[in-house]
Design a protein around this motif. Structure first.
Motif, PDB file in Angstrom:
ATOM      1  N   GLU A 134      54.071  26.245 -15.399  1.00 17.32           N
ATOM      2  CA  GLU A 134      53.498  25.316 -14.431  1.00 17.32           C
ATOM      3  C   GLU A 134      54.567  24.418 -13.805  1.00 17.32           C
ATOM      4  O   GLU A 134      54.490  24.084 -12.618  1.00 17.32           O
ATOM      5  CB  GLU A 134      52.412  24.457 -15.100  1.00 17.32           C
ATOM      6  CG  GLU A 134      51.145  25.216 -15.440  1.00 17.32           C
ATOM      7  CD  GLU A 134      50.442  25.734 -14.201  1.00 17.32           C
ATOM      8  OE1 GLU A 134      50.365  25.001 -13.197  1.00 17.32           O
ATOM      9  OE2 GLU A 134      49.991  26.889 -14.229  1.00 17.32           O
ATOM     10  N   GLU A 137      56.228  26.461 -11.186  1.00 19.70           N
ATOM     11  CA  GLU A 137      55.354  26.608 -10.022  1.00 19.70           C
ATOM     12  C   GLU A 137      55.314  25.321  -9.204  1.00 19.70           C
ATOM     13  O   GLU A 137      55.341  25.354  -7.974  1.00 19.70           O
ATOM     14  CB  GLU A 137      53.937  26.988 -10.478  1.00 19.70           C
ATOM     15  CG  GLU A 137      53.805  28.408 -10.985  1.00 19.70           C
ATOM     16  CD  GLU A 137      54.153  29.441  -9.927  1.00 19.70           C
ATOM     17  OE1 GLU A 137      53.676  29.309  -8.790  1.00 19.70           O
ATOM     18  OE2 GLU A 137      54.942  30.353 -10.239  1.00 19.70           O
ATOM     19  N   VAL A 141      56.455  24.758  -5.256  1.00 20.10           N
ATOM     20  CA  VAL A 141      55.585  24.193  -4.219  1.00 20.10           C
ATOM     21  C   VAL A 141      56.281  23.045  -3.519  1.00 20.10           C
ATOM     22  O   VAL A 141      56.254  22.928  -2.296  1.00 20.10           O
ATOM     23  CB  VAL A 141      54.247  23.723  -4.826  1.00 20.10           C
ATOM     24  CG1 VAL A 141      53.445  22.929  -3.798  1.00 20.10           C
ATOM     25  CG2 VAL A 141      53.438  24.912  -5.297  1.00 20.10           C
ATOM     26  N   TYR A 162      38.485  36.494  -2.409  1.00 17.89           N
ATOM     27  CA  TYR A 162      39.331  35.959  -3.479  1.00 17.89           C
ATOM     28  C   TYR A 162      38.486  35.431  -4.634  1.00 17.89           C
ATOM     29  O   TYR A 162      38.866  35.565  -5.801  1.00 17.89           O
ATOM     30  CB  TYR A 162      40.238  34.858  -2.936  1.00 17.89           C
ATOM     31  CG  TYR A 162      41.356  34.502  -3.883  1.00 17.89           C
ATOM     32  CD1 TYR A 162      42.254  35.469  -4.314  1.00 17.89           C
ATOM     33  CD2 TYR A 162      41.510  33.202  -4.357  1.00 17.89           C
ATOM     34  CE1 TYR A 162      43.276  35.163  -5.191  1.00 17.89           C
ATOM     35  CE2 TYR A 162      42.527  32.889  -5.237  1.00 17.89           C
ATOM     36  CZ  TYR A 162      43.405  33.873  -5.647  1.00 17.89           C
ATOM     37  OH  TYR A 162      44.409  33.566  -6.536  1.00 17.89           O
ATOM     38  N   ALA A 189      48.688  32.209   1.319  1.00 19.69           N
ATOM     39  CA  ALA A 189      49.055  32.168  -0.105  1.00 19.69           C
ATOM     40  C   ALA A 189      48.800  30.788  -0.696  1.00 19.69           C
ATOM     41  O   ALA A 189      48.344  30.658  -1.838  1.00 19.69           O
ATOM     42  CB  ALA A 189      50.523  32.557  -0.273  1.00 19.69           C
ATOM     43  N   GLY A 190      49.095  29.739   0.091  1.00 24.08           N
ATOM     44  CA  GLY A 190      48.879  28.371  -0.391  1.00 24.08           C
ATOM     45  C   GLY A 190      47.409  28.068  -0.625  1.00 24.08           C
ATOM     46  O   GLY A 190      47.038  27.495  -1.655  1.00 24.08           O
ATOM     47  N   LYS A 192      45.028  30.258  -1.195  1.00 24.89           N
ATOM     48  CA  LYS A 192      44.589  31.048  -2.353  1.00 24.89           C
ATOM     49  C   LYS A 192      44.952  30.334  -3.650  1.00 24.89           C
ATOM     50  O   LYS A 192      44.171  30.335  -4.606  1.00 24.89           O
ATOM     51  CB  LYS A 192      45.223  32.436  -2.325  1.00 24.89           C
ATOM     52  CG  LYS A 192      44.569  33.389  -1.345  1.00 24.89           C
ATOM     53  CD  LYS A 192      45.175  34.785  -1.451  1.00 24.89           C
ATOM     54  CE  LYS A 192      44.445  35.760  -0.531  1.00 24.89           C
ATOM     55  NZ  LYS A 192      45.012  37.127  -0.620  1.00 24.89           N
ATOM     56  N   ARG A 193      46.129  29.738  -3.677  1.00 29.53           N
ATOM     57  CA  ARG A 193      46.539  29.004  -4.881  1.00 29.53           C
ATOM     58  C   ARG A 193      45.635  27.786  -5.098  1.00 29.53           C
ATOM     59  O   ARG A 193      45.275  27.464  -6.229  1.00 29.53           O
ATOM     60  CB  ARG A 193      48.004  28.565  -4.752  1.00 29.53           C
ATOM     61  CG  ARG A 193      48.547  27.872  -6.006  1.00 29.53           C
ATOM     62  CD  ARG A 193      48.495  28.834  -7.189  1.00 29.53           C
ATOM     63  NE  ARG A 193      48.726  28.161  -8.445  1.00 29.53           N
ATOM     64  CZ  ARG A 193      49.930  28.024  -9.014  1.00 29.53           C
ATOM     65  NH1 ARG A 193      50.999  28.526  -8.428  1.00 29.53           N
ATOM     66  NH2 ARG A 193      50.047  27.412 -10.164  1.00 29.53           N
ATOM     67  N   HIS A 196      42.339  29.118  -6.412  1.00 29.77           N
ATOM     68  CA  HIS A 196      42.544  29.566  -7.795  1.00 29.77           C
ATOM     69  C   HIS A 196      42.583  28.395  -8.763  1.00 29.77           C
ATOM     70  O   HIS A 196      41.879  28.382  -9.786  1.00 29.77           O
ATOM     71  CB  HIS A 196      43.843  30.365  -7.878  1.00 29.77           C
ATOM     72  CG  HIS A 196      44.210  30.781  -9.271  1.00 29.77           C
ATOM     73  ND1 HIS A 196      44.965  29.984 -10.108  1.00 29.77           N
ATOM     74  CD2 HIS A 196      43.911  31.896  -9.991  1.00 29.77           C
ATOM     75  CE1 HIS A 196      45.125  30.585 -11.265  1.00 29.77           C
ATOM     76  NE2 HIS A 196      44.496  31.747 -11.228  1.00 29.77           N
ATOM     77  N   ASN A 197      43.375  27.381  -8.444  1.00 28.73           N
ATOM     78  CA  ASN A 197      43.513  26.236  -9.351  1.00 28.73           C
ATOM     79  C   ASN A 197      42.197  25.478  -9.511  1.00 28.73           C
ATOM     80  O   ASN A 197      41.850  25.056 -10.615  1.00 28.73           O
ATOM     81  CB  ASN A 197      44.600  25.288  -8.837  1.00 28.73           C
ATOM     82  CG  ASN A 197      45.998  25.825  -9.085  1.00 28.73           C
ATOM     83  OD1 ASN A 197      46.172  26.984  -9.436  1.00 28.73           O
ATOM     84  ND2 ASN A 197      47.003  24.996  -8.897  1.00 28.73           N
TER      85      ASN A 197
END
Length: 298
Positions: A134, A137, A141, A162, A189-190, A192-193, A196-197
């Motif tokens: 993390e 990651e 970012v 997604y 992509a951002g 989606k992250r 996801h989070n």
């Protein structure tokens, strides 16, 4: 006739110089305002994380202010780069001893009386491994927020697809409420992250289900993720976006994660000029609402 001549002479003697002075003053003010506007643009670039942004030092410079501004920007860029390199170096260095520790634990005799202790050590290793991941990651970012690839996408379809791919890894079903054909200009992509989070975070505390919605209200575009757990106390709702801050003890009595998931969400949304707020869900748990109005495409 004589009065007209005197009026014309008075105008030539006093009116024209005064008018010229006012015109030059106005012209200088507009020119100064334009130079300040260009300096403001450079400031906004840096505020968005583009630390390579610089102010003009030539014709558009404002005295030595622009040079001082650029000096400050260079120092900030250098300090953030050093910080990023240090974090990544430390994280990579930690991965090796964690792996060795896990390997040695595997080789221990699990049939002995130390089986419970070995299991607890494995849990600690997993938590350390998650922490290192993390941190890496989060540093990525922060470092690459200025190089996000903004494109126009069908956010409705992207969210539905997604969410389905995430659901098979969740412990609770995801209930979707998505208006169709909503388009937004985002970093795919951002976003989606972010989804996801938020979904993974909701899955940790949900009792029966997770609710995800994407709704358009006039010119406002709202993405919400809700759970039916205990929720988050009002006094801690802003704190959860701080790196390494967790409220797991108040929600479940145990620790989940390392407290970087929502910090990453806020960092990504900041680069989209979007914001996220926490409120009480209609289902009893926490409701995280993202205002993506700045990204909405009609």
């Amino acid at each position: 006739m004589k009065d007209n001549v005197e009026t014309i002479l008075f105008f030539i003697q006093y009116g024209l110089p005064l008018g010229l002075i006012l015109f030059l003053f106005l012209l200088h003010t507009l020119w100064l305002q334009y130079r300040l506007f260009r300096l403001e643009l450079a400031s906004k670039l840096i505020a968005k994380g583009q630390l390579s942004g610089r102010a003009d030092t030539g014709l558009f410079a404002i005295g030595r202010v622009n040079e001082t501004f650029n000096h400050m920007a260079e120092k900030l860029e250098r300090l953030f780069a050093q910080q990023g390199h240090m974090i990544r170096a430390i994280s990579h260095e930690l991965k090796t001893p964690i792996f060795r520790l896990q390997l040695k634990l595997e080789l221990l005799d699990k049939s002995s009386n130390n089986e419970k202790l070995i299991y607890e050590l494995f849990e600690e290793c997993d938590e350390l491994d998650t922490l290192v991941h993390e941190i890496l990651e989060y540093s990525k970012v922060e470092q690459f927020s200025s190089s996000l690839n903004f494109t126009e996408i069908n956010l409705s379809n992207s969210l539905q697809n997604y969410a389905k791919s995430i659901e098979k890894y969740c412990n609770h079903p995801i209930i979707l409420d998505v208006q169709q054909s909503i388009f937004a200009r985002v970093d795919n992509a951002g976003i989606k992250r972010v989804i996801h989070n938020l979904v993974v975070n909701a899955d940790k505390y949900a009792v029966e289900q997770i609710h995800v919605s994407l709704l358009r209200q006039g010119r406002r575009l709202l993405l919400t993720v809700e759970d039916d757990g205990i929720g988050i106390a009002k006094g801690k709702r802003e704190l959860v976006f701080q790196p390494f801050y967790t409220v797991d003890e108040s929600r479940t009595g145990k620790r989940h994660g390392v407290g970087l998931g929502l910090a990453i969400v806020k960092e990504i949304l900041s680069s989209h000029d979007a914001n996220v707020k926490i409120s009480k869900s209609q289902f009893g748990g926490a409701c995280l609402t993202i205002d993506l109005s700045s990204c909405f495409v009609e």
